[in-house]
Design a protein around this motif. Structure first.
Motif: not given
Ligand SMILES: NC(=O)c1ccc[n+]([C@@H]2O[C@H](COP(=O)([O-])OP(=O)(O)OC[C@H]3O[C@@H](n4cnc5c(N)ncnc54)[C@H](OP(=O)(O)O)[C@@H]3O)[C@@H](O)[C@H]2O)c1
Length: 278
Positions: A257-277
């Motif tokens: 968050e300090r580097v990017l100036g926005r919150p880090a992506l959550s594990f829930g978001e990661w899981a949704h993006e990778h559902a097909a895997d």
């Protein structure tokens, strides 16, 4: 100014390529087998193997910035080739374990420490990117989730803060493009400490399935990691890390968050993006 991404097919490397392109940077991508690269058409792809100095030397022609992985054989070939180049910045994907005092003697930490040491000694202008636990590790659960809906785990209540590979790439791109404000060399984690059990639940939510967990003894866990061809010293390191995570020694940081100036992506978001895997 051209940036060479060595390991452009990697789960982090491919995001580094995409994000550099989106930022308007000139990108050259490399893979050991460029035929299999499958990279965007507007990127030139060259062959480079970090164990073969001649291939790296050729790939570095006209390049000023480099992103690369820590090769298991060490940095000797890269340092040799880079001494002939005129590099402004080298961004190394390292590991947060190098900064954990409890990880002295741990094979994963020592391997990355050795690579970092070689770059320091080389005098090259380099920056480490140090994720602690990649969310992509959990792709190793996919086969058993598909086959049985159950994940066999050592110390399922052990916690970690898995970081999304896109966030790791974004921090690397900030370091390459000069906007990281000196935070890039700190440990990178995701935004939330979650037990392994909770991570399984979040994958289940993304899949719309109830998943279960079975607990493995240390002996069973060692045998299971061994089935994936993991070296014994690396298995020791993983077991040590998971045991520490179940003993209240998990690490979480706000570096992303300090580097990017926005919150880090959550594990829930990661899981949704990778559902097909799964
Ligand atoms: N797992 C974790 O929780 C964790 C934590 C901290 C740090 N890390 C670091 O993150 C890395 C994994 O990142 P990832 O998931 O993006 O990896 P990945 O998807 O497995 O990709 C690895 C990349 O490294 C490249 N590579 C390997 N050896 C090479 C060599 N000799 N010459 C040139 N390229 C080489 C591969 O290139 P090719 O396309 O040519 O095969 C591939 O693109 C680990 O190796 C570790 O250093 C991992």
């Amino acid at each position: 100014m051209t940036t060479l991404v060595i390991g452009a097919r990697g789960s982090i490397g491919r995001h580094v390529v995409d994000q550099l392109l989106a930022a308007g940077e000139q990108v050259r991508a490399s893979a050991r087998d460029p035929e299999a690269a499958g990279l965007p058409e507007n990127v030139s792809v060259v062959a480079a193997d970090l164990t073969k100095p001649d291939t790296v030397r050729a790939a570095l022609t006209g390049v000023r910035k480099v992103f690369l992985y820590a090769p298991s054989g060490g940095m000797g070939a890269f340092v040799e080739a880079a001494s002939d180049a005129d590099l402004d910045r080298v961004v190394l994907l390292s590991s947060g374990s190098v900064l954990l005092p409890g990880a002295v003697g741990n094979a994963i930490a020592e391997e990355h420490r050795a690579v970092e040491h070689q770059l320091t000694e080389s005098g090259l202008p380099w920056t480490p990117i140090r994720p602690l636990v990649l969310a992509t590790n959990n792709l190793a659960w996919a086969d058993s989730i598909r086959a049985t809906g159950t994940v066999p785990l050592f110390r399922p209540n052990g916690t970690s803060a898995p970081v999304h590979e896109r966030d790791v790439a974004a921090v690397a791109v900030a370091a390459l493009t000069g906007s990281s404000d000196g935070y890039a060399d700190r440990i990178l984690t995701g935004p939330q400490l979650l037990s392994q059990r909770e991570q399984v639940e979040l994958i289940g939510t993304a899949l719309g399935r109830d998943l279960t967990v079975t607990e493995l003894s240390e002996t069973q866990a060692r045998a299971r990691f061994g089935q994936f061809g993991t070296a014994p010293a690396t298995i020791d390191a993983i077991i040590q890390f998971i045991a520490a995570s179940d003993d209240g020694r998990s690490v979480i940081t706000d570096t992303v968050e300090r580097v990017l100036g926005r919150p880090a992506l959550s594990f829930g978001e990661w899981a949704h993006e990778h559902a097909a895997d799964f």
